[in-house]
Design an enzyme around this catalytic site. Structure first.
Site, PDB file in Angstrom:
ATOM      1  N   ASP A  70       0.827  -1.198   0.000  1.00 24.17           N
ATOM      2  CA  ASP A  70       0.000   0.000   0.000  1.00 24.17           C
ATOM      3  C   ASP A  70       0.864   1.251   0.000  1.00 24.17           C
ATOM      4  O   ASP A  70       1.890   1.301   0.678  1.00 24.17           O
ATOM      5  CB  ASP A  70      -0.930   0.040   1.226  1.00 24.17           C
ATOM      6  CG  ASP A  70      -2.012   1.090   1.045  1.00 24.17           C
ATOM      7  OD1 ASP A  70      -3.011   0.782   0.365  1.00 24.17           O
ATOM      8  OD2 ASP A  70      -1.850   2.208   1.540  1.00 24.17           O
TER       9      ASP A  70
HETATM   10  C1  LIG Z   1       2.871   8.592  -5.583  1.00 26.76           C
HETATM   11  C2  LIG Z   1       2.593   7.564  -6.636  1.00 26.76           C
HETATM   12  C3  LIG Z   1       1.640   6.580  -6.438  1.00 26.76           C
HETATM   13  N1  LIG Z   1       1.389   5.650  -7.413  1.00 26.76           N
HETATM   14  C4  LIG Z   1       0.372   4.586  -7.235  1.00 26.76           C
HETATM   15  C5  LIG Z   1       0.904   3.324  -6.551  1.00 26.76           C
HETATM   16  C6  LIG Z   1      -0.375   2.640  -6.141  1.00 26.76           C
HETATM   17  O1  LIG Z   1      -0.797   1.796  -7.207  1.00 26.76           O
HETATM   18  C7  LIG Z   1      -1.366   3.790  -5.972  1.00 26.76           C
HETATM   19  C8  LIG Z   1      -1.802   3.920  -4.527  1.00 26.76           C
HETATM   20  O2  LIG Z   1      -2.881   3.061  -4.281  1.00 26.76           O
HETATM   21  P1  LIG Z   1      -2.813   1.740  -3.409  1.00 26.76           P
HETATM   22  O3  LIG Z   1      -4.083   1.680  -2.620  1.00 26.76           O
HETATM   23  O4  LIG Z   1      -1.511   1.636  -2.679  1.00 26.76           O
HETATM   24  O5  LIG Z   1      -2.805   0.547  -4.481  1.00 26.76           O
HETATM   25  P2  LIG Z   1      -3.806   0.176  -5.671  1.00 26.76           P
HETATM   26  O6  LIG Z   1      -5.235   0.371  -5.267  1.00 26.76           O
HETATM   27  O7  LIG Z   1      -3.346   0.871  -6.926  1.00 26.76           O
HETATM   28  O8  LIG Z   1      -3.522  -1.369  -5.884  1.00 26.76           O
HETATM   29  P3  LIG Z   1      -3.766  -2.603  -4.857  1.00 26.76           P
HETATM   30  O9  LIG Z   1      -4.404  -2.079  -3.611  1.00 26.76           O
HETATM   31  O10 LIG Z   1      -4.662  -3.576  -5.575  1.00 26.76           O
HETATM   32  O11 LIG Z   1      -2.388  -3.159  -4.640  1.00 26.76           O
HETATM   33  O12 LIG Z   1      -0.695   4.980  -6.378  1.00 26.76           O
HETATM   34  C9  LIG Z   1       2.090   5.677  -8.623  1.00 26.76           C
HETATM   35  O13 LIG Z   1       1.854   4.836  -9.501  1.00 26.76           O
HETATM   36  N2  LIG Z   1       3.063   6.635  -8.809  1.00 26.76           N
HETATM   37  C10 LIG Z   1       3.341   7.587  -7.890  1.00 26.76           C
HETATM   38  O14 LIG Z   1       4.222   8.427  -8.123  1.00 26.76           O
END
Ligand SMILES: Cc1cn([C@H]2C[C@H](O)[C@@H](COP(=O)(O)OP(=O)(O)OP(=O)(O)O)O2)c(=O)[nH]c1=O
Length: 189
Positions: A70
Site C-alpha cells: 500500500d
Molecule cells: C505517488 C505515486 C503513487 N502511485 C500509485 C501506486 C499505487 O498503485 C497507488 C496507490 O494506491 P494503493 O491503494 O496503494 O494501491 P492500488 O489500489 O493501486 O492497488 P492494490 O491495492 O490492488 O495493490 O498509487 C504511482 O503509480 N506513482 C506515484 O508516483
C-alpha cells in the site's frame, strides 16, 4: 517445498516491478474493504493496509508467499490516498506544489501464519506548479488512480525536482528491499 509467489494487487505498476525478480508469480487482486484506523501513524497505516490486502488473499490459497502493498502520500501530517475526483486531484497538487512530501509504501509478506511487514519512506520535492500546469496534468487523467494525485513514472515526472530514497517505492513497490525481505522471510528461489 518450493512455494508459489502471489501478488495481492490490482496495480499494473506493482506487477511490472515484481516481474523484475524474473520469477513466475500469480496476481490475485485483493477485494478487501480496507479498514482505516485514523489513530495510526503513516508507517503503521501503510503496513496495516498492506497486511489486510495480503491476508484477504492468503486466506484462500495454500503453499504460497503472498505479497500485499500500500502506498500513501503524506504532507504535513495529512495522509493522501487516491483523489476521488478531478477537483480533489487539483486540490492535492496545489498543496504539494513547491513543497517536499513523503511517500510511504508498506509491504506485507505472508507465508502460512508468518506475517512479515516493512515500509519504505521516500521524500519527493515538487517544483512550484502554475494553476495551468496543474489543470493540464489533471486533464491527462493520470492522477486519478494514484496516491497524492500523481505518477512519478508518467507525466508526473515533470513535476518532480528532487527525490530522496527508493524511486520504485514511490511507484508502488520497493522491489530491491522486497527481494531481500522475501529471503529473510524464508522464500527460496
Ligand atoms: C505517488 C505515486 C503513487 N502511485 C500509485 C501506486 C499505487 O498503485 C497507488 C496507490 O494506491 P494503493 O491503494 O496503494 O494501491 P492500488 O489500489 O493501486 O492497488 P492494490 O491495492 O490492488 O495493490 O498509487 C504511482 O503509480 N506513482 C506515484 O508516483
Amino acid at each position: 517445498m518450493k512455494k508459489n509467489l502471489i501478488l495481492a494487487s490490482a496495480s499494473p505498476r506493482r506487477k511490472e516491478l515484481l516481474e523484475l525478480l524474473q520469477l513466475p508469480f500469480e496476481v490475485i487482486a485483493s477485494e478487501v474493504e480496507e479498514v482505516v484506523d485514523e489513530k495510526l501513524s503513516p508507517a503503521e497505516m501503510v503496513q496495516s493496509l498492506a497486511e489486510q490486502k495480503a491476508k484477504s488473499v492468503a486466506e484462500n490459497v495454500s503453499n504460497a508467499f503472498v505479497i500485499g502493498s500500500d502506498t500513501l502520500v503524506v504532507y504535513e501530517g495529512k495522509m493522501l490516498g487516491k483523489p476521488k475526483d478531478f477537483a480533489e486531484a487539483v486540490q492535492m497538487l496545489k498543496m504539494l506544489s513547491g513543497k517536499t512530501h513523503e511517500v510511504y509504501t508498506g509491504v506485507c509478506l505472508i507465508n502460512n501464519d508468518d506475517v512479515h511487514s516493512f515500509y519504505e519512506k521516500t521524500s519527493v520535492t515538487f517544483y512550484s506548479l502554475t494553476d495551468k500546469e496543474i489543470d493540464e496534468y489533471v486533464q491527462t487523467g493520470e492522477p486519478m488512480d494514484k496516491a497524492g494525485a500523481y505518477g512519478i513514472q508518467g507525466y508526473g515526472s515533470l513535476l518532480v525536482k528532487e527525490i530522496h530514497g527508493d524511486y520504485f517505492s514511490v511507484v508502488g513497490l520497493p522491489i530491491a528491499r522486497t527481494k531481500r525481505e522475501l529471503v529473510t522471510a524464508g522464500f527460496t528461489w
